[in-house]
Structures are given as C-alpha cells and as structure tokens.
Design a protein around this motif. Structure first.
Motif, PDB file in Angstrom:
ATOM      1  N   LEU A  64      79.821  24.000  29.283  1.00 56.16           N
ATOM      2  CA  LEU A  64      80.960  24.089  30.217  1.00 56.16           C
ATOM      3  C   LEU A  64      80.937  22.964  31.265  1.00 56.16           C
ATOM      4  CD1 LEU A  64      80.785  27.958  30.854  1.00 56.16           C
ATOM      5  CD2 LEU A  64      82.465  26.760  29.428  1.00 56.16           C
ATOM      6  N   ILE A  65      79.805  22.270  31.373  1.00 56.16           N
ATOM      7  CA  ILE A  65      79.684  21.208  32.397  1.00 56.16           C
ATOM      8  C   ILE A  65      80.720  20.113  32.142  1.00 56.16           C
ATOM      9  CG2 ILE A  65      78.189  19.327  33.230  1.00 56.16           C
ATOM     10  CD1 ILE A  65      75.790  21.196  32.857  1.00 56.16           C
ATOM     11  N   THR A  66      81.498  19.819  33.195  1.00 50.40           N
ATOM     12  CA  THR A  66      82.555  18.803  33.084  1.00 50.40           C
ATOM     13  C   THR A  66      82.442  17.888  34.301  1.00 50.40           C
ATOM     14  OG1 THR A  66      83.935  20.572  32.215  1.00 50.40           O
ATOM     15  CG2 THR A  66      85.059  18.519  32.796  1.00 50.40           C
ATOM     16  N   PHE A  67      82.215  16.615  34.077  1.00 45.31           N
ATOM     17  CA  PHE A  67      82.123  15.683  35.212  1.00 45.31           C
ATOM     18  C   PHE A  67      83.529  15.316  35.654  1.00 45.31           C
ATOM     19  CE2 PHE A  67      78.075  15.403  33.083  1.00 45.31           C
ATOM     20  CZ  PHE A  67      77.185  15.410  34.146  1.00 45.31           C
ATOM     21  N   ILE A  68      83.800  15.455  36.942  1.00 42.36           N
ATOM     22  CA  ILE A  68      85.148  15.164  37.451  1.00 42.36           C
ATOM     23  C   ILE A  68      85.058  14.126  38.582  1.00 42.36           C
ATOM     24  CG2 ILE A  68      86.073  17.441  36.788  1.00 42.36           C
ATOM     25  CD1 ILE A  68      86.012  18.135  39.841  1.00 42.36           C
ATOM     26  N   LYS A  69      86.236  13.706  39.041  1.00 36.40           N
ATOM     27  CA  LYS A  69      86.335  12.702  40.103  1.00 36.40           C
ATOM     28  C   LYS A  69      85.467  13.105  41.305  1.00 36.40           C
ATOM     29  CE  LYS A  69      90.192  10.481  42.511  1.00 36.40           C
ATOM     30  NZ  LYS A  69      90.352  11.154  43.788  1.00 36.40           N
ATOM     31  N   ASP A  70      84.794  12.141  41.887  1.00 33.28           N
ATOM     32  CA  ASP A  70      83.874  12.460  42.980  1.00 33.28           C
ATOM     33  C   ASP A  70      84.615  12.907  44.243  1.00 33.28           C
ATOM     34  OD1 ASP A  70      81.452  12.795  44.131  1.00 33.28           O
ATOM     35  OD2 ASP A  70      80.775  10.728  43.888  1.00 33.28           O
ATOM     36  N   ARG A  71      83.913  13.666  45.054  1.00 31.41           N
ATOM     37  CA  ARG A  71      84.423  14.040  46.384  1.00 31.41           C
ATOM     38  C   ARG A  71      84.418  12.804  47.277  1.00 31.41           C
ATOM     39  NH1 ARG A  71      80.646  18.342  49.431  1.00 31.41           N
ATOM     40  NH2 ARG A  71      81.955  19.927  48.487  1.00 31.41           N
ATOM     41  N   PRO A  72      85.507  12.512  48.018  1.00 31.83           N
ATOM     42  CA  PRO A  72      85.475  11.352  48.927  1.00 31.83           C
ATOM     43  C   PRO A  72      84.415  11.551  50.014  1.00 31.83           C
ATOM     44  CG  PRO A  72      87.676  12.388  48.884  1.00 31.83           C
ATOM     45  CD  PRO A  72      86.764  13.270  48.089  1.00 31.83           C
ATOM     46  N   GLY A  73      83.727  10.486  50.353  1.00 35.45           N
ATOM     47  CA  GLY A  73      82.720  10.568  51.435  1.00 35.45           C
ATOM     48  C   GLY A  73      81.533  11.453  51.083  1.00 35.45           C
ATOM     49  N   HIS A  74      81.276  11.639  49.790  1.00 39.30           N
ATOM     50  CA  HIS A  74      80.223  12.562  49.327  1.00 39.30           C
ATOM     51  C   HIS A  74      78.840  12.098  49.778  1.00 39.30           C
ATOM     52  CE1 HIS A  74      79.093  15.200  45.589  1.00 39.30           C
ATOM     53  NE2 HIS A  74      78.465  15.567  46.686  1.00 39.30           N
ATOM     54  N   ASP A  75      78.163  12.916  50.575  1.00 34.44           N
ATOM     55  CA  ASP A  75      76.823  12.552  51.050  1.00 34.44           C
ATOM     56  C   ASP A  75      75.822  12.611  49.902  1.00 34.44           C
ATOM     57  OD1 ASP A  75      77.437  12.080  53.743  1.00 34.44           O
ATOM     58  OD2 ASP A  75      77.301  14.213  54.249  1.00 34.44           O
ATOM     59  N   LYS A  76      75.043  11.536  49.772  1.00 34.04           N
ATOM     60  CA  LYS A  76      74.120  11.398  48.637  1.00 34.04           C
ATOM     61  C   LYS A  76      72.972  12.423  48.681  1.00 34.04           C
ATOM     62  CE  LYS A  76      72.754   9.137  44.990  1.00 34.04           C
ATOM     63  NZ  LYS A  76      73.502   9.293  43.758  1.00 34.04           N
ATOM     64  N   ARG A  77      72.353  12.517  49.831  1.00 37.98           N
ATOM     65  CA  ARG A  77      71.142  13.363  49.848  1.00 37.98           C
ATOM     66  C   ARG A  77      70.939  13.999  51.225  1.00 37.98           C
ATOM     67  NH1 ARG A  77      65.733  11.563  51.027  1.00 37.98           N
ATOM     68  NH2 ARG A  77      64.318  13.326  50.668  1.00 37.98           N
ATOM     69  N   TYR A  78      70.672  15.303  51.219  1.00 37.66           N
ATOM     70  CA  TYR A  78      70.240  16.004  52.434  1.00 37.66           C
ATOM     71  C   TYR A  78      68.825  16.527  52.200  1.00 37.66           C
ATOM     72  CZ  TYR A  78      75.343  16.762  53.289  1.00 37.66           C
ATOM     73  OH  TYR A  78      76.693  16.628  53.473  1.00 37.66           O
ATOM     74  N   ALA A  79      67.963  16.385  53.174  1.00 35.57           N
ATOM     75  CA  ALA A  79      66.617  16.970  53.079  1.00 35.57           C
ATOM     76  C   ALA A  79      66.123  17.223  54.496  1.00 35.57           C
ATOM     77  CB  ALA A  79      65.680  16.032  52.342  1.00 35.57           C
ATOM     78  N   ILE A  80      65.554  18.379  54.699  1.00 38.39           N
ATOM     79  CA  ILE A  80      65.231  18.840  56.058  1.00 38.39           C
ATOM     80  C   ILE A  80      63.729  18.870  56.299  1.00 38.39           C
ATOM     81  CG2 ILE A  80      65.019  21.072  57.214  1.00 38.39           C
ATOM     82  CD1 ILE A  80      67.602  20.340  57.994  1.00 38.39           C
ATOM     83  N   ASP A  81      63.332  18.387  57.441  1.00 36.03           N
ATOM     84  CA  ASP A  81      61.962  18.594  57.893  1.00 36.03           C
ATOM     85  C   ASP A  81      61.984  19.825  58.801  1.00 36.03           C
ATOM     86  OD1 ASP A  81      59.540  18.662  59.126  1.00 36.03           O
ATOM     87  OD2 ASP A  81      59.522  16.547  59.751  1.00 36.03           O
ATOM     88  N   ALA A  82      61.476  20.940  58.290  1.00 35.67           N
ATOM     89  CA  ALA A  82      61.517  22.191  59.065  1.00 35.67           C
ATOM     90  C   ALA A  82      60.160  22.486  59.696  1.00 35.67           C
ATOM     91  CB  ALA A  82      61.965  23.344  58.158  1.00 35.67           C
ATOM     92  N   SER A  83      59.400  21.421  60.013  1.00 37.95           N
ATOM     93  CA  SER A  83      58.050  21.691  60.519  1.00 37.95           C
ATOM     94  C   SER A  83      58.049  22.170  61.975  1.00 37.95           C
ATOM     95  CB  SER A  83      57.135  20.483  60.332  1.00 37.95           C
ATOM     96  OG  SER A  83      57.722  19.336  60.863  1.00 37.95           O
TER      97      SER A  83
END
Ligand code: NAD
Ligand code: TYD
Length: 354
Positions: free
Chosen positions: A286-305
C-alpha cells in the motif's frame, strides 16, 4: 485552603484532544484533592469520548470555551480562581497549518496570550503556588542535519506555520515571565503516538489506511527522521515538570527513539499484517510515495538529559511495545475511528491526498 498546595484549582486546556486527554486522566486519578477543569473548544480534534471514563469523577469539570475569546477566558478565571494552568489547547497539525495558517496564529499565539492575561489579572501579583505551564514542541528548533540533538539552548528556527506559531507562543510565555514575573515552565516534546490520536498524524492515519486497504501516502522519499514518544510517557513527564520543574525553565522531552519514516512505516506494516492475519508483505504494497510536504523538516532528535538528570524522568515504554498497544487500541475501537473519520475528515482527506 488556597495556601495548602494539596488543594488546587487546575485549568488544563485542550483536555479533549490526544495528549490532553491522557494528561487529564492521569491528574484526575492521581490527585483526588485537585479540582481539574478541562477547558476545550471541541474543534475537529477535540472529542469527549477520549475522556468518557472520568467524566463523572467528583474532581473533574468540563468547560466548553474557546481560548481566542479573551472576555470569556477572563470571566472563567474570575469565577473559578484557577491556581495553575497546564496549557495544551492548540491547532496541532503541520499540514493544516500549510493550507490555513491564520487559525494557528489565533489559537496558538493569541489564545496563549489570552490565558496569560487572565492569569495575571486574577493572580494580582500573588504568585505563591502558581504556575503557567506551556506545552510545546521540538519543531520550534527547526531541522537537524545527519547528526546532533536539540538541547534546551538550541536556537529557535521554525520552518512551518505550525512551528512558527508554537515558537511565537513560547517566546510570549518567556517574555511574560521576564516582564510581568509570571511564573512559568515550558516543555518541548518530540512526536507523540498512542491511543486517541486523530488520524491525520502519521501513525494513526497509516493504521486506519491499512485497516481500510487504502494507499499509505509517504511524503518525498520517506527518509525524514522523527523521535517518537509514547503519549503516556509524555503525560508522566508533564506531571513531573508541573510539580517539580524550576520556575522560568524549559525542558526537552523525547524518547531517545529516532526513526526514518520509511523504516517506521515498514515496521507498522509488519505488525498490522500479523494483527490482521494478512500475508507477510501485504500492507507494504500500500506504500505510495507522493509529493513532498513544503518546508519538510529533515530530522528531529531530542536530548532529554536535562529532565532525566533534574527530575529523574525517562521513557518507560519501548517503541515496539508502544506501537503494539497503539495498534491494539485502534483495532479494539472501530466505533471511535468511525465517528472521527465521518463528516469534515472526508473533506480534509480529499483536499490533502486525493
Ligand atoms: P490535538 O490536536 O489532538 O488536540 C488539541 C485540543 O485543543 C483539541 O481538544 C481541541 O479541541 C483543542 N483546541 C483547539 N483549538 C482550541 C481553542 N481555540 N480553544 C480551546 N480549545 C482548543 O493536539 P495534541 O496532539 O494533543 O497536542 C496537544 C499540545 O501538545 C499542543 O499544544 C501541541 O502543540 C503539543 N505537542 C504535540 C505533539 C504531538 O506529537 N502531537 C508533540 C509535542 C507537543
Ligand atoms: P506528522 O505525524 O504530521 O508529524 P510532524 O509533521 O509534526 O512531525 O508527520 C510525521 C512524519 O511523517 C513527517 O516527516 C511527515 C511524514 N508524513 C508522511 O510521510 N505522510 C503523511 O501522510 C503524514 C501525515 C506524515
């Protein structure tokens, strides 16, 4: 009575939404001495079914109101003399903010301002045992490259109208602390998942589409990274920060759990095939690649220390366990899904994906 910190009138906004409903349940059950007021406008994302199990609890009260209505908010503060606020009400979906940014400013920025104005007017400089707790997102920091983590001192660089509105509201909360001495805490959390999440966000949207054998719309190449946290672990972090967080502080909350979208989607497909007794690999088709979201942030990662070291918080649920619980909840609650995907959801879905 008001000087006893065990007796509080707590205003929780957005308690009929996804995260808010879990926070409300935790507080109502854990703190029988608190009077918990759930203020929610019941937008498309608000659903009283999410908190049906606690609606008759003696320490729980529901108020239908809109935080953009300054006059009503002030009157409610005067009437109920709230001691503290846990503010979750917001427009929360990035895609909707791209097609309709204005309501994000109205609710997320002006709404937050209205609550702080009402708190200042009611508290009249008596800030003993008072706190304005603003719930925010890691998206305010913008995007990371291949490496690095967001810390509490990372500069703000929001890229979507949603994250810009949350960043603006964070700045206003901080400014009210500096200018008017409003006691506050802010937490910035990564992507939540779990029961009761509206099926516009990645995980519940894809669970529902797999159940219905509909296409799974993956933006761009799917190689975008998010950190995922089970919603109850976020609710527990909110409980700790509310009670033990330092005045005028911010805390990052995250799952130490980074996934590229496409890998997460494949894992979800695998779990769903098993749960639905389908052949291995069926859902992946069912996976279908579609047009990207404008301004799509590449990566989020949190330092929760910081929250780990200062308050002893850490996630309690592994991603696999959390996903299993989430999938089970959606499979066991078809009536909940049926109710939320009728009506305006269909219009939204058509506009966004068809
Ligand atoms: P949600 O969209 O599921 O729920 C939002 C709730 O706010 C709904 O009950 C809605 O009726 C209510 N609401 C919206 N506009 C309102 C208004 N003008 N007046 C009163 N009530 C209004 O959102 P969520 O995912 O539960 O997010 C809750 C909070 O947590 C938001 O502030 C969001 O920015 C933040 N947050 C969310 C995530 C996430 O992954 N979902 C991550 C980090 C932070
Ligand atoms: P989302 O759940 O909208 O959260 P956020 O944008 O706040 O991180 O999206 C999570 C990731 O999944 C994000 O990289 C966008 C992607 N995504 C898709 O590929 N397809 C979709 O239909 C949706 C809703 C999201």
């Amino acid at each position: 009575m008001k000087d006893n910190p065990l007796e509080k009138n707590i205003l929780i906004t957005g308690g009929a939404g996804f995260i808010g409903s879990h926070v409300i349940r935790l507080f109502v059950n854990k703190y029988p001495n608190y009077r918990i007021f759930n203020l929610d406008a019941l937008t498309y994302a608000g659903n009283l079914e999410n908190i049906k199990d606690i609606e008759n609890a003696p320490n729980y009260h529901f108020i239908k109101a809109n935080i953009t209505d300054a006059k009503t908010i002030k009157a409610l503060f005067q009437k109920h003399q709230f001691d503290s606020v846990i503010h979750l009400a917001a427009e929360s979906h990035v895609d909707r903010s791209i097609s309709n940014p204005k309501i994000f400013v109205d609710t997320n920025v002006t709404g937050t301002l209205n609550l702080m104005e009402a708190a200042l007017e009611t508290w009249q400089g008596n800030f003993k045992n008072k706190i304005f707790y603003h719930i925010s997102t890691d998206e305010v920091y913008g995007t990371l490259g291949e490496t690095g983590l967001f810390t509490e001192t990372t500069s703000y660089a929001p890229n979507s109208p949603y994250s810009a509105s949350k960043a603006a509201s964070d700045h206003f909360v901080r400014a009210y602390g500096e200018t008017y001495n409003l006691p506050y805490v802010i937490s910035n959390c990564s992507n939540n998942y779990g029961p009761n999440q509206f099926p516009e966000k990645l995980i519940p949207l894809f669970i529902n589409n797999i159940i219905e054998n509909k296409a799974l719309p993956v933006y761009g190449d799917g190689k975008y990274t998010r950190d995922w946290l089970y919603v109850l672990d976020h609710a527990k972090a909110i409980d700790l920060i509310f009670h033990k967080g330092n005045n005028k502080s911010t805390y990052n909350v995250g799952g130490f759990n980074e996934w590229q979208n496409i890998d997460l989607i494949k894992l979800l497909c695998e779990i769903m095939d098993k749960k639905l007794d389908r052949n291995e690999g069926d859902s992946e088709t069912l996976i279908t690649f579609i047009k990207d979201r404008p301004g799509h942030d590449k990566r989020y990662a949190i330092d929760a220390s910081k929250i780990n070291k200062e308050l002893g918080w850490e996630p309690s649920v592994t991603f696999k366990e959390g996903l299993m619980k989430t999938v089970d909840w959606y499979l066991q609650n078809p009536a909940w899904i049926e109710a939320v995907v009728s009506g305006s959801y269909q219009e939204y879905y058509k506009m966004q994906y068809l």
